[in-house]
Enzyme design. Sequence first.
Site, PDB file in Angstrom:
ATOM      1  N   THR A  49      -2.899 -12.156  -2.017  1.00 40.90           N
ATOM      2  CA  THR A  49      -4.148 -12.378  -2.740  1.00 40.90           C
ATOM      3  C   THR A  49      -3.916 -13.230  -3.977  1.00 40.90           C
ATOM      4  OG1 THR A  49      -4.968 -10.237  -1.997  1.00 40.90           O
ATOM      5  CG2 THR A  49      -6.091 -11.237  -3.860  1.00 40.90           C
ATOM      6  N   THR A  50      -2.853 -12.911  -4.721  1.00 36.10           N
ATOM      7  CA  THR A  50      -2.533 -13.647  -5.942  1.00 36.10           C
ATOM      8  C   THR A  50      -2.183 -15.096  -5.644  1.00 36.10           C
ATOM      9  OG1 THR A  50      -1.683 -11.568  -6.831  1.00 36.10           O
ATOM     10  CG2 THR A  50      -1.144 -13.560  -8.060  1.00 36.10           C
ATOM     11  N   TYR A 112     -14.924  -7.893   4.892  1.00 31.71           N
ATOM     12  CA  TYR A 112     -16.226  -8.454   5.287  1.00 31.71           C
ATOM     13  C   TYR A 112     -16.718  -7.886   6.610  1.00 31.71           C
ATOM     14  CZ  TYR A 112     -20.206 -11.498   5.854  1.00 31.71           C
ATOM     15  OH  TYR A 112     -21.478 -11.960   6.024  1.00 31.71           O
ATOM     16  N   TYR A 138      -1.692  -3.078   3.396  1.00 28.94           N
ATOM     17  CA  TYR A 138      -2.196  -3.322   2.043  1.00 28.94           C
ATOM     18  C   TYR A 138      -3.572  -2.688   1.920  1.00 28.94           C
ATOM     19  CZ  TYR A 138      -3.648  -6.132  -2.078  1.00 28.94           C
ATOM     20  OH  TYR A 138      -4.103  -6.553  -3.308  1.00 28.94           O
ATOM     21  N   ARG A 143     -11.461  -4.828  -2.848  1.00 28.60           N
ATOM     22  CA  ARG A 143     -11.640  -6.150  -2.244  1.00 28.60           C
ATOM     23  C   ARG A 143     -12.172  -6.086  -0.814  1.00 28.60           C
ATOM     24  NH1 ARG A 143      -9.517 -10.794  -4.648  1.00 28.60           N
ATOM     25  NH2 ARG A 143      -8.199 -10.440  -6.463  1.00 28.60           N
ATOM     26  N   LYS A 166       1.272  -0.987   0.576  1.00 27.62           N
ATOM     27  CA  LYS A 166       0.989  -1.410  -0.790  1.00 27.62           C
ATOM     28  C   LYS A 166      -0.313  -0.728  -1.161  1.00 27.62           C
ATOM     29  CE  LYS A 166      -0.302  -5.336  -3.693  1.00 27.62           C
ATOM     30  NZ  LYS A 166      -0.653  -6.785  -3.750  1.00 27.62           N
ATOM     31  N   ILE A 207       4.458  -4.277  -5.793  1.00 28.01           N
ATOM     32  CA  ILE A 207       4.139  -5.674  -5.473  1.00 28.01           C
ATOM     33  C   ILE A 207       3.240  -6.131  -6.611  1.00 28.01           C
ATOM     34  CG2 ILE A 207       3.028  -7.238  -3.848  1.00 28.01           C
ATOM     35  CD1 ILE A 207       3.990  -5.396  -1.603  1.00 28.01           C
TER      36      ILE A 207
END
Length: 295
Positions: A49-50, A112, A138, A143, A166, A207
Amino acid sequence: MAKTLPFTGSAVAIVTPFLNDRETNYAELDRMIEMHIEKGTDAIVICGTTGEASCMMNLEHLEAIRHTCATVAGRIPVIAGTGSNDTMHAVMLSQKAQEYGADALLLVTPYYNKTSQRGLVKHFTTIAESVDIPCILYNVPSRTGMNISIPVLKELAKVDNIVGIKEASGNISYVAQIAAQIPELYIYSGNDDMIVPILSLGGKGVISVLANVAPAETHQMCQAYFDGDVKRSCELQLKYLDLCSSLFIETNPIPVKTAMRLMGYNVGDLRLPLIDMDESNKEKLVNSMKAVGLL
């Protein structure tokens, strides 16, 4: 049989430096990778994501993974972000990442087009069974809009190469339930403000977004805990707590990319729909960085 442990300590969720809206700055990425290895970062997560992976075309996404694996050259583990809300797209990315030499995969919960809890089992199992390297789930409900349930995690833990999670829900009780009920699943903190609490429940590391700007300190926070110096680990957690907050004052990676530019890294612009920080938030970020000697 024990599951493969991908890494212990601090894995940086590395930002992707861009030259423009469709080119990656590989020279700067190499500079950042060498800095992390020098500073003691324990693993590199590329295209998470980062790293703005959701705004990267397939070829660019895959080239970033290939390039990172080639540059690191086995010195520390490389974990490739290959999750998707399209299962077969994630399979393709995962198989290519394995081909390029990734040591493990990071698989985000589908977003989504949210599936059911039963659908999560099928989704993650399909991806994991398409490769031979360790897979880290994750969980980031803020999100994706959904949380992986404990029964589903129990089911997924039966898959040989699904080895860890994570955990970024911010719910320490949920983390404790994982540790108590699914001890074979390795836990990594997905929140920099919860590194020590999660280590205290048996977590194997983090992470980290913070590690982009404070790599040695994030590594030390984990290593001190592993070495039995819990006091030092807690001191570092509390010292960087305000900065951890400021790095999420706007949507990640807006603040961390801003911080890296302030520190002299040529990380380039954010990709739309992300835009530059609001000036008042930027001022708070600058103050947090000054407080820990980063500026």
